[in-house]
Write a protein that holds these residues in place. Structure first.
Motif, PDB file in Angstrom:
ATOM      1  N   SER A   1       9.837  -0.256   3.892  1.00 31.68           N
ATOM      2  CA  SER A   1       8.494   0.092   4.371  1.00 31.68           C
ATOM      3  C   SER A   1       8.312  -0.440   5.789  1.00 31.68           C
ATOM      4  O   SER A   1       9.025  -1.340   6.219  1.00 31.68           O
ATOM      5  N   ASP A   2       7.292   0.109   6.506  1.00 33.43           N
ATOM      6  CA  ASP A   2       7.117  -0.314   7.904  1.00 33.43           C
ATOM      7  C   ASP A   2       6.360  -1.634   8.022  1.00 33.43           C
ATOM      8  O   ASP A   2       6.346  -2.250   9.074  1.00 33.43           O
ATOM      9  N   ARG A   3       5.689  -2.054   6.940  1.00 30.67           N
ATOM     10  CA  ARG A   3       4.951  -3.329   6.876  1.00 30.67           C
ATOM     11  C   ARG A   3       3.738  -3.366   7.778  1.00 30.67           C
ATOM     12  O   ARG A   3       3.163  -4.427   7.988  1.00 30.67           O
ATOM     13  N   THR A   4       3.334  -2.212   8.329  1.00 30.74           N
ATOM     14  CA  THR A   4       2.189  -2.218   9.230  1.00 30.74           C
ATOM     15  C   THR A   4       1.101  -1.230   8.812  1.00 30.74           C
ATOM     16  O   THR A   4      -0.042  -1.379   9.223  1.00 30.74           O
ATOM     17  N   CYS A   5       1.423  -0.215   8.029  1.00 33.63           N
ATOM     18  CA  CYS A   5       0.432   0.838   7.744  1.00 33.63           C
ATOM     19  C   CYS A   5      -0.637   0.300   6.789  1.00 33.63           C
ATOM     20  O   CYS A   5      -0.539  -0.804   6.259  1.00 33.63           O
ATOM     21  N   VAL A   6      -1.640   1.121   6.533  1.00 27.67           N
ATOM     22  CA  VAL A   6      -2.788   0.692   5.740  1.00 27.67           C
ATOM     23  C   VAL A   6      -2.365   0.294   4.322  1.00 27.67           C
ATOM     24  O   VAL A   6      -2.890  -0.656   3.741  1.00 27.67           O
ATOM     25  N   PHE A   7      -1.376   0.985   3.762  1.00 27.58           N
ATOM     26  CA  PHE A   7      -0.934   0.656   2.406  1.00 27.58           C
ATOM     27  C   PHE A   7      -0.091  -0.621   2.389  1.00 27.58           C
ATOM     28  O   PHE A   7      -0.208  -1.443   1.487  1.00 27.58           O
ATOM     29  N   CYS A   8       0.766  -0.780   3.388  1.00 27.25           N
ATOM     30  CA  CYS A   8       1.564  -2.004   3.473  1.00 27.25           C
ATOM     31  C   CYS A   8       0.658  -3.224   3.597  1.00 27.25           C
ATOM     32  O   CYS A   8       0.909  -4.261   2.981  1.00 27.25           O
ATOM     33  N   ARG A   9      -0.419  -3.081   4.398  1.00 30.39           N
ATOM     34  CA  ARG A   9      -1.312  -4.232   4.589  1.00 30.39           C
ATOM     35  C   ARG A   9      -2.021  -4.590   3.291  1.00 30.39           C
ATOM     36  O   ARG A   9      -2.446  -5.716   3.087  1.00 30.39           O
TER      37      ARG A   9
ATOM     38  N   LEU B   1       3.829   2.859  -1.241  1.00 30.33           N
ATOM     39  CA  LEU B   1       2.933   3.919  -0.760  1.00 30.33           C
ATOM     40  C   LEU B   1       2.981   4.028   0.756  1.00 30.33           C
ATOM     41  O   LEU B   1       2.220   4.789   1.363  1.00 30.33           O
ATOM     42  N   CYS B   2       3.876   3.285   1.387  1.00 32.46           N
ATOM     43  CA  CYS B   2       3.962   3.238   2.852  1.00 32.46           C
ATOM     44  C   CYS B   2       4.020   4.650   3.446  1.00 32.46           C
ATOM     45  O   CYS B   2       4.728   5.519   2.942  1.00 32.46           O
ATOM     46  N   LEU B   3       3.273   4.851   4.507  1.00 34.59           N
ATOM     47  CA  LEU B   3       3.234   6.167   5.159  1.00 34.59           C
ATOM     48  C   LEU B   3       4.589   6.526   5.770  1.00 34.59           C
ATOM     49  O   LEU B   3       4.857   7.685   6.041  1.00 34.59           O
ATOM     50  N   ARG B   4       5.411   5.499   6.026  1.00 37.28           N
ATOM     51  CA  ARG B   4       6.756   5.763   6.567  1.00 37.28           C
ATOM     52  C   ARG B   4       7.828   5.202   5.637  1.00 37.28           C
ATOM     53  O   ARG B   4       8.828   4.645   6.091  1.00 37.28           O
TER      54      ARG B   4
END
Ligand SMILES: [Zn+2]
Length: 345
Positions: free
Chosen positions: A94-102, A108-111
């Motif tokens: 996961s990118d660890r920055t998107c709204v779901f990661c936070r 559910l990460c957007l990337r």
């Protein structure tokens, strides 16, 4: 380095062991490099081989999602593991920055990307991943067993615990026992104290499932699964269905599902398009939910289960890297019970 690769989509003839690939370098201070000891196959690997919509592979593409190995290099910002640690890899990046990661919902990460599907895979001597995607295991743990663990167990854990929230005493139907997710779901449900039905068209797999604690084992060649369940439960049906088969089982899943039942799906190995009668959905107040992989907290939870020996995946077979195509043949045969592993040692 050596790796099992494909250069184009197609059949098993596309699989090729190459020995001249560059060893991957750390890309970020938060990365680790793992010397892979064993990689394990999933049904996903067959989908990648045959081609998935929207997924473009750059040849030579290294296959495989699951792996265990030894940390061989760490970036400056890595604190959770050190060189020499034995680890298992969470293949979901996961990118660890998107709204779901936070929110802590990494799958559910957007990337969101999966090793072997969107990123170079694990059936190689070395793989580079973010440090958050590895957790340490005892050095004494069998490398094949550890490699067999992450993807299927993470997927099953989220389906059973986080999504369906299976409770002690509840009735659960798990289709297609023999696959990694189904077996892990059976093991997790039995730890919770659920009553579990499993299905297969192989009597030997049903017997193995009984040994793992399955309460009811139905042979899909001989038994009408929903009718058997209705009969055994006084017409009540099951509380939860774990389905990753899709088209071939969907209607039967709903016939087996009782009032206020939950159906959770993580795949569609037999086909993706299904039919549902909306009247039965609302009248029975069902919940139909999807699930994919798992988040960091769930990965930590399953590795604790592995370390303690409470959750150990059955390993069907182990092939050396040079016989990677045979490993795929075993996977494609559908005859396996548990994981097919590729050893790199
Ligand atoms: Zn994200």
């Amino acid at each position: 380095m050596r790796a099992l690769t494909i250069s184009a989509h197609g059949g098993l003839e596309q699989l090729e062991v190459r020995d001249n690939l560059p060893v991957p370098e750390l890309r970020a201070p938060t990365d680790v490099r793992v010397r892979v000891r064993a990689a394990a196959l999933n049904h996903l690997d067959l989908f990648v081989l045959r081609g998935l919509p929207g997924v473009t592979l750059l040849p030579p593409w290294v296959v495989g999602s699951d792996a265990s190995g030894v940390v061989d290099g760490v970036g400056d910002a890595v604190t959770n593991v050190a060189s020499g640690d034995h680890v298992v890899i969470n293949p979901g990046i996961s990118d660890r920055t998107c709204v779901f990661c936070r929110e802590g919902e990494h799958s559910l990460c957007l990337r969101y990307k999966i090793l072997g599907e969107h990123l170079s895979g694990t059936a190689a001597e070395y793989v580079v991943v973010p440090a958050a995607n590895v957790r340490s295991i005892p050095k004494s743990m069998d490398a094949s067993l550890a490699a067999a663990f992450p993807l299927a167990t993470l997927t099953a854990w989220r389906m059973v615990n986080t999504r369906a929230r299976v409770q002690a005493g509840e009735r659960v139907l798990i289709w297609g026992i023999g696959g990694g997710v189904a077996i892990a779901a059976l093991q997790i449900c039995k730890h919770i104290g659920a009553e579990v039905w499993v299905t297969s068209n192989h009597e030997a797999k049903l017997q193995r499932a009984r040994e793992l604690g399955a309460d009811h084992a139905l042979n899909t060649r001989a038994d009408d699964v929903p009718a058997s369940i209705r009969h055994a439960t006084g017409k009540a049906g099951v509380d939860v269905v774990i389905d990753n088969v899709g088209k071939a089982t969907w209607s039967q899943s709903l016939l087996a599902l009782g009032r206020r039942g939950r159906l959770v799906t993580c795949g569609a190995t037999s086909g993706p398009i299904v039919e549902s009668d909306v009247r039965r959905l609302f009248w029975n107040q069902w919940t139909i939910m999807g699930s994919t992989m798992g988040n960091d907290a769930e990965f930590a939870a399953i590795v604790d289960e592995l370390r303690s020996g409470r959750l150990l995946p059955p390993v069907d077979s182990v092939f050396p890297l040079a016989e990677g195509r045979r490993a795929y043949e075993r996977l494609e045969s559908g005859l396996q019970f548990g994981k097919v592993v590729i050893s790199l040692e």
